[in-house]
Motif scaffolding. Sequence first.
Motif, PDB file in Angstrom:
ATOM      1  N   TRP A   4       0.820  -1.196   0.000  1.00  0.00           N
ATOM      2  CA  TRP A   4       0.000   0.000   0.000  1.00  0.00           C
ATOM      3  C   TRP A   4       0.861   1.256   0.000  1.00  0.00           C
ATOM      4  O   TRP A   4       1.984   1.241   0.480  1.00  0.00           O
ATOM      5  CB  TRP A   4      -0.887   0.034   1.251  1.00  0.00           C
ATOM      6  N   GLU A   5       0.313   2.334  -0.526  1.00  0.00           N
ATOM      7  CA  GLU A   5       0.905   3.647  -0.342  1.00  0.00           C
ATOM      8  C   GLU A   5      -0.116   4.498   0.394  1.00  0.00           C
ATOM      9  O   GLU A   5      -1.318   4.263   0.296  1.00  0.00           O
ATOM     10  CB  GLU A   5       1.317   4.279  -1.678  1.00  0.00           C
ATOM     11  N   TYR A   6       0.384   5.470   1.159  1.00  0.00           N
ATOM     12  CA  TYR A   6      -0.464   6.275   2.030  1.00  0.00           C
ATOM     13  C   TYR A   6      -0.246   7.757   1.783  1.00  0.00           C
ATOM     14  O   TYR A   6       0.817   8.169   1.328  1.00  0.00           O
ATOM     15  CB  TYR A   6      -0.168   5.967   3.505  1.00  0.00           C
ATOM     16  N   VAL A   7      -1.263   8.548   2.119  1.00  0.00           N
ATOM     17  CA  VAL A   7      -1.162   9.998   2.006  1.00  0.00           C
ATOM     18  C   VAL A   7      -2.035  10.622   3.089  1.00  0.00           C
ATOM     19  O   VAL A   7      -3.043  10.040   3.503  1.00  0.00           O
ATOM     20  CB  VAL A   7      -1.583  10.484   0.598  1.00  0.00           C
ATOM     21  N   THR A   8      -1.614  11.778   3.589  1.00  0.00           N
ATOM     22  CA  THR A   8      -2.460  12.566   4.484  1.00  0.00           C
ATOM     23  C   THR A   8      -2.940  13.781   3.705  1.00  0.00           C
ATOM     24  O   THR A   8      -2.179  14.390   2.951  1.00  0.00           O
ATOM     25  CB  THR A   8      -1.709  13.023   5.748  1.00  0.00           C
ATOM     26  N   VAL A   9      -4.217  14.096   3.868  1.00  0.00           N
ATOM     27  CA  VAL A   9      -4.851  15.155   3.093  1.00  0.00           C
ATOM     28  C   VAL A   9      -5.569  16.114   4.037  1.00  0.00           C
ATOM     29  O   VAL A   9      -6.430  15.684   4.809  1.00  0.00           O
ATOM     30  CB  VAL A   9      -5.890  14.549   2.106  1.00  0.00           C
ATOM     31  N   GLY A  36      -7.757  18.455  12.753  1.00  0.00           N
ATOM     32  CA  GLY A  36      -6.563  19.148  12.280  1.00  0.00           C
ATOM     33  C   GLY A  36      -6.064  20.154  13.292  1.00  0.00           C
ATOM     34  O   GLY A  36      -6.517  20.180  14.433  1.00  0.00           O
ATOM     35  N   PRO A  37      -5.147  21.022  12.852  1.00  0.00           N
ATOM     36  CA  PRO A  37      -4.539  21.984  13.771  1.00  0.00           C
ATOM     37  C   PRO A  37      -5.485  23.092  14.234  1.00  0.00           C
ATOM     38  O   PRO A  37      -5.210  23.765  15.205  1.00  0.00           O
ATOM     39  CB  PRO A  37      -3.379  22.562  12.964  1.00  0.00           C
ATOM     40  N   ASN A  38      -6.603  23.285  13.536  1.00  0.00           N
ATOM     41  CA  ASN A  38      -7.591  24.275  13.987  1.00  0.00           C
ATOM     42  C   ASN A  38      -8.995  23.726  13.792  1.00  0.00           C
ATOM     43  O   ASN A  38      -9.177  22.660  13.207  1.00  0.00           O
ATOM     44  CB  ASN A  38      -7.399  25.625  13.269  1.00  0.00           C
ATOM     45  N   THR A  39      -9.996  24.437  14.251  1.00  0.00           N
ATOM     46  CA  THR A  39     -11.375  23.908  14.237  1.00  0.00           C
ATOM     47  C   THR A  39     -12.002  23.868  12.853  1.00  0.00           C
ATOM     48  O   THR A  39     -13.012  23.214  12.673  1.00  0.00           O
ATOM     49  CB  THR A  39     -12.276  24.751  15.158  1.00  0.00           C
ATOM     50  N   ASP A  40     -11.425  24.558  11.880  1.00  0.00           N
ATOM     51  CA  ASP A  40     -11.980  24.547  10.527  1.00  0.00           C
ATOM     52  C   ASP A  40     -11.329  23.510   9.629  1.00  0.00           C
ATOM     53  O   ASP A  40     -11.590  23.480   8.437  1.00  0.00           O
ATOM     54  CB  ASP A  40     -11.814  25.929   9.876  1.00  0.00           C
ATOM     55  N   GLN A  41     -10.474  22.678  10.190  1.00  0.00           N
ATOM     56  CA  GLN A  41      -9.742  21.741   9.349  1.00  0.00           C
ATOM     57  C   GLN A  41      -9.713  20.348   9.967  1.00  0.00           C
ATOM     58  O   GLN A  41      -9.622  20.195  11.184  1.00  0.00           O
ATOM     59  CB  GLN A  41      -8.317  22.235   9.136  1.00  0.00           C
ATOM     60  N   LEU A  42      -9.799  19.356   9.099  1.00  0.00           N
ATOM     61  CA  LEU A  42      -9.634  17.957   9.463  1.00  0.00           C
ATOM     62  C   LEU A  42      -8.487  17.407   8.632  1.00  0.00           C
ATOM     63  O   LEU A  42      -8.095  18.007   7.626  1.00  0.00           O
ATOM     64  CB  LEU A  42     -10.911  17.169   9.157  1.00  0.00           C
ATOM     65  N   VAL A  43      -7.961  16.249   9.036  1.00  0.00           N
ATOM     66  CA  VAL A  43      -6.916  15.587   8.264  1.00  0.00           C
ATOM     67  C   VAL A  43      -7.398  14.174   7.938  1.00  0.00           C
ATOM     68  O   VAL A  43      -7.812  13.435   8.826  1.00  0.00           O
ATOM     69  CB  VAL A  43      -5.588  15.524   9.042  1.00  0.00           C
ATOM     70  N   ALA A  44      -7.364  13.831   6.655  1.00  0.00           N
ATOM     71  CA  ALA A  44      -7.772  12.505   6.204  1.00  0.00           C
ATOM     72  C   ALA A  44      -6.533  11.654   5.952  1.00  0.00           C
ATOM     73  O   ALA A  44      -5.559  12.126   5.352  1.00  0.00           O
ATOM     74  CB  ALA A  44      -8.586  12.608   4.920  1.00  0.00           C
ATOM     75  N   TYR A  45      -6.558  10.416   6.400  1.00  0.00           N
ATOM     76  CA  TYR A  45      -5.521   9.434   6.089  1.00  0.00           C
ATOM     77  C   TYR A  45      -6.123   8.517   5.030  1.00  0.00           C
ATOM     78  O   TYR A  45      -7.202   7.958   5.223  1.00  0.00           O
ATOM     79  CB  TYR A  45      -5.128   8.638   7.331  1.00  0.00           C
ATOM     80  N   MET A  46      -5.399   8.362   3.913  1.00  0.00           N
ATOM     81  CA  MET A  46      -5.929   7.591   2.796  1.00  0.00           C
ATOM     82  C   MET A  46      -4.873   6.586   2.328  1.00  0.00           C
ATOM     83  O   MET A  46      -3.678   6.763   2.572  1.00  0.00           O
ATOM     84  CB  MET A  46      -6.313   8.532   1.661  1.00  0.00           C
ATOM     85  N   LYS A  47      -5.339   5.521   1.661  1.00  0.00           N
ATOM     86  CA  LYS A  47      -4.430   4.508   1.132  1.00  0.00           C
ATOM     87  C   LYS A  47      -4.931   4.037  -0.226  1.00  0.00           C
ATOM     88  O   LYS A  47      -6.098   4.204  -0.577  1.00  0.00           O
ATOM     89  CB  LYS A  47      -4.324   3.313   2.077  1.00  0.00           C
ATOM     90  N   ARG A  48      -3.989   3.477  -1.007  1.00  0.00           N
ATOM     91  CA  ARG A  48      -4.350   2.786  -2.243  1.00  0.00           C
ATOM     92  C   ARG A  48      -3.298   1.738  -2.523  1.00  0.00           C
ATOM     93  O   ARG A  48      -2.153   1.835  -2.065  1.00  0.00           O
ATOM     94  CB  ARG A  48      -4.514   3.743  -3.413  1.00  0.00           C
ATOM     95  N   ALA A  49      -3.703   0.726  -3.264  1.00  0.00           N
ATOM     96  CA  ALA A  49      -2.799  -0.368  -3.580  1.00  0.00           C
ATOM     97  C   ALA A  49      -1.694   0.132  -4.502  1.00  0.00           C
ATOM     98  O   ALA A  49      -1.937   0.917  -5.411  1.00  0.00           O
ATOM     99  CB  ALA A  49      -3.568  -1.506  -4.238  1.00  0.00           C
TER     100      ALA A  49
END
Length: 51
Positions: A4-9, A36-49
């Motif tokens: 797998w490869e991973y990315v944070t978005v 995320g670092p503030n209340t208006d942001q989230l961080v997604a962890y994603m993967k793909r083969a």
Amino acid sequence: MQKWEYVTVPLLVHATKQILDNWGEDGWELVQVVPGPNTDQLVAYMKRAKA
């Protein structure tokens, strides 16, 4: 064995669906969303083969 490869978005709360849809079109699968670092942001962890 599958590799797998991973990315944070960074996700903006007001555009979460559009951002995730765009990454999904490129074959990325959502694994987890965390605050995320503030209340208006989230961080997604994603993967793909890996090819």
